[in-house]
Scaffold this motif. Structure first.
Motif, PDB file in Angstrom:
ATOM      1  N   VAL B   4       0.816  -1.093   0.006  1.00 55.93           N
ATOM      2  CA  VAL B   4      -0.031  -0.111  -0.252  1.00 55.93           C
ATOM      3  C   VAL B   4       0.829   0.997  -0.107  1.00 55.93           C
ATOM      4  O   VAL B   4       1.791   1.488   0.723  1.00 55.93           O
ATOM      5  CB  VAL B   4      -0.848   0.184   1.125  1.00 55.93           C
ATOM      6  N   THR B   5       0.676   2.041  -0.817  1.00 58.44           N
ATOM      7  CA  THR B   5       1.568   3.246  -1.134  1.00 58.44           C
ATOM      8  C   THR B   5       0.981   4.580  -0.741  1.00 58.44           C
ATOM      9  O   THR B   5      -0.474   4.761  -1.015  1.00 58.44           O
ATOM     10  CB  THR B   5       2.123   3.694  -2.433  1.00 58.44           C
ATOM     11  N   GLN B   6       1.345   5.474  -0.234  1.00 53.18           N
ATOM     12  CA  GLN B   6       0.456   6.923   0.315  1.00 53.18           C
ATOM     13  C   GLN B   6       1.751   7.970  -0.201  1.00 53.18           C
ATOM     14  O   GLN B   6       2.743   7.909  -0.063  1.00 53.18           O
ATOM     15  CB  GLN B   6       0.597   7.023   1.650  1.00 53.18           C
ATOM     16  N   TYR B  89      -1.591  10.133   9.208  1.00 45.97           N
ATOM     17  CA  TYR B  89      -2.633   9.458   8.559  1.00 45.97           C
ATOM     18  C   TYR B  89      -2.126   8.048   7.851  1.00 45.97           C
ATOM     19  O   TYR B  89      -1.143   8.106   7.248  1.00 45.97           O
ATOM     20  CB  TYR B  89      -3.294  10.283   7.403  1.00 45.97           C
ATOM     21  N   PHE B  90      -2.871   6.996   8.068  1.00 48.21           N
ATOM     22  CA  PHE B  90      -2.558   5.641   7.441  1.00 48.21           C
ATOM     23  C   PHE B  90      -3.720   5.194   6.665  1.00 48.21           C
ATOM     24  O   PHE B  90      -5.038   5.247   6.874  1.00 48.21           O
ATOM     25  CB  PHE B  90      -2.495   4.701   8.515  1.00 48.21           C
ATOM     26  N   CYS B  91      -3.371   4.921   5.296  1.00 47.69           N
ATOM     27  CA  CYS B  91      -4.407   3.920   4.613  1.00 47.69           C
ATOM     28  C   CYS B  91      -4.231   2.654   4.580  1.00 47.69           C
ATOM     29  O   CYS B  91      -3.006   2.226   4.837  1.00 47.69           O
ATOM     30  CB  CYS B  91      -4.117   4.477   3.059  1.00 47.69           C
ATOM     31  N   ALA B  92      -5.178   1.823   4.461  1.00 47.55           N
ATOM     32  CA  ALA B  92      -4.984   0.304   4.666  1.00 47.55           C
ATOM     33  C   ALA B  92      -6.004  -0.424   3.432  1.00 47.55           C
ATOM     34  O   ALA B  92      -6.950   0.143   3.260  1.00 47.55           O
ATOM     35  CB  ALA B  92      -5.420   0.036   6.175  1.00 47.55           C
ATOM     36  N   SER B  93      -5.734  -1.547   3.268  1.00 48.48           N
ATOM     37  CA  SER B  93      -6.390  -2.314   2.373  1.00 48.48           C
ATOM     38  C   SER B  93      -6.571  -3.889   3.003  1.00 48.48           C
ATOM     39  O   SER B  93      -5.813  -4.230   3.741  1.00 48.48           O
ATOM     40  CB  SER B  93      -5.920  -2.362   1.042  1.00 48.48           C
ATOM     41  N   SER B  94      -7.488  -4.486   2.659  1.00 44.54           N
ATOM     42  CA  SER B  94      -7.845  -5.510   3.230  1.00 44.54           C
ATOM     43  C   SER B  94      -8.656  -6.701   2.067  1.00 44.54           C
ATOM     44  O   SER B  94      -9.481  -6.029   1.302  1.00 44.54           O
ATOM     45  CB  SER B  94      -8.725  -5.717   4.288  1.00 44.54           C
ATOM     46  N   PHE B 105      -1.269  -2.134   6.236  1.00 50.79           N
ATOM     47  CA  PHE B 105      -1.230  -0.542   6.133  1.00 50.79           C
ATOM     48  C   PHE B 105      -0.079   0.087   5.282  1.00 50.79           C
ATOM     49  O   PHE B 105       0.643  -0.710   5.271  1.00 50.79           O
ATOM     50  CB  PHE B 105      -0.971  -0.087   7.753  1.00 50.79           C
ATOM     51  N   GLY B 106      -0.474   1.182   4.837  1.00 49.78           N
ATOM     52  CA  GLY B 106       0.610   2.127   3.939  1.00 49.78           C
ATOM     53  C   GLY B 106       1.800   2.564   5.232  1.00 49.78           C
ATOM     54  O   GLY B 106       1.448   2.368   6.490  1.00 49.78           O
ATOM     55  N   PRO B 107       2.790   3.253   4.881  1.00 48.18           N
ATOM     56  CA  PRO B 107       3.706   3.878   5.422  1.00 48.18           C
ATOM     57  C   PRO B 107       3.327   4.883   6.490  1.00 48.18           C
ATOM     58  O   PRO B 107       4.011   5.267   7.221  1.00 48.18           O
ATOM     59  CB  PRO B 107       4.756   4.146   4.541  1.00 48.18           C
ATOM     60  N   GLY B 108       2.301   5.680   6.085  1.00 46.55           N
ATOM     61  CA  GLY B 108       1.812   6.768   6.738  1.00 46.55           C
ATOM     62  C   GLY B 108       2.126   8.104   6.082  1.00 46.55           C
ATOM     63  O   GLY B 108       3.252   8.372   5.311  1.00 46.55           O
ATOM     64  N   THR B 109       1.103   9.202   6.287  1.00 47.33           N
ATOM     65  CA  THR B 109       1.271  10.521   5.992  1.00 47.33           C
ATOM     66  C   THR B 109       1.244  11.394   7.035  1.00 47.33           C
ATOM     67  O   THR B 109       0.357  11.369   7.864  1.00 47.33           O
ATOM     68  CB  THR B 109       0.520  10.962   4.938  1.00 47.33           C
ATOM     69  N   ARG B 110       2.326  12.288   7.501  1.00 46.36           N
ATOM     70  CA  ARG B 110       2.336  13.072   8.591  1.00 46.36           C
ATOM     71  C   ARG B 110       1.915  14.515   7.911  1.00 46.36           C
ATOM     72  O   ARG B 110       2.839  15.225   7.238  1.00 46.36           O
ATOM     73  CB  ARG B 110       3.634  12.924   9.126  1.00 46.36           C
ATOM     74  N   LEU B 111       0.816  14.863   8.410  1.00 49.97           N
ATOM     75  CA  LEU B 111       0.245  16.138   8.061  1.00 49.97           C
ATOM     76  C   LEU B 111       0.358  17.359   9.196  1.00 49.97           C
ATOM     77  O   LEU B 111      -0.137  16.925  10.334  1.00 49.97           O
ATOM     78  CB  LEU B 111      -1.037  16.143   7.476  1.00 49.97           C
TER      79      LEU B 111
END
Lengths: 113, 114
Positions: B4-6, B89-94, B105-111
């Motif tokens: 998963v990429t962010q 923020y984390f994106c995830a897929s299943s 989970f993706g690696p996260g985005t720090r906003l």
């Protein structure tokens, strides 16, 4: 409203000891209870999960104990190792993982040599 | 590699300036989700999607929008960011099936919103 309550917030365990993290839920419709492990700078990763039709599930040094009547479940890490130092999250959801997922607030585990 | 990429991984912006955080998965997963992680509050679900064009609110949807026009992509949109949306923020897929409900989970985005 926090539907999944996790404790303790932090935990320090000596190498070789047993780490125990507890979670309690309110919604009796929850039917999938995973635990996720998160290392600093990384996304969470699934560690182990349980469905309510069993009371215990073991994978290596990690065990989930599930008490349906008490609406509680816990993670036991046997023979804790420094490499287990991470943040652990419990979670719960309905209809497996296909619906809204509610996570606990997390437990930061430190295993000291 | 299944992942998963962010993007972006880090973002500093100002109040009110619209932004989009992209999320993409290459595992042909049905289910995708967005979470925010804040100290002491754990992971809280913002929105989730069971399939293309099917989305639903999580626990903290206010101030966020999502769309699922393609199976692999699930962007998170902040129309008018505010400082209280400063978070990780984390994106995830299943797969979201009986075979596996595991979320990846993706690696996260720090906003940071100033």
């Amino acid at each position: 409203q926090q539907q999944v309550k996790q404790s303790p917030q932090s935990l320090i365990v000596q190498k070789g000891g047993i780490s125990i993290i507890n979670c309690a839920y309110e919604n009796t419709a929850f039917d999938y209870f995973p635990w996720y492990q998160q290392f600093p700078g990384k996304g969470p990763a699934l560690l182990i999960a349980i469905r309510p039709d069993v009371s215990e599930k073991k994978e290596g040094r990690f065990t989930i104990s599930f008490n349906k009547s008490a609406k509680q479940f816990s993670l036991h890490i046997m023979d804790s190792q420094p490499g287990d130092s991470a943040t652990y999250f419990c979670a719960a959801s309905r209809d497996g993982g296909y619906q809204k997922v509610t996570f606990g607030t997390g437990t930061k585990l430190q295993v000291i040599p | 590699e299944a992942q998963v990429t962010q993007n972006p991984r880090y973002l500093i912006t100002v109040t009110g300036k619209k932004l989009t955080v992209t999320c993409s998965q290459n595992m042909n997963h049905e289910y995708m989700s967005w979470y925010r992680q804040d100290p002491g509050l754990g992971l809280r679900q913002i929105y989730y999607s069971m399939n293309v064009e099917v989305t639903d609110k999580g626990d903290v949807p206010e101030g966020y929008k999502v769309s699922r026009k393609e199976k692999r992509n699930f962007p998170l949109i902040l129309e008018s960011p505010s400082p209280n949306q400063t978070s990780l923020y984390f994106c995830a897929s299943s797969p979201g099936t009986e075979l596996s409900y595991e979320q990846y989970f993706g690696p996260g985005t720090r906003l940071t919103v100033t």
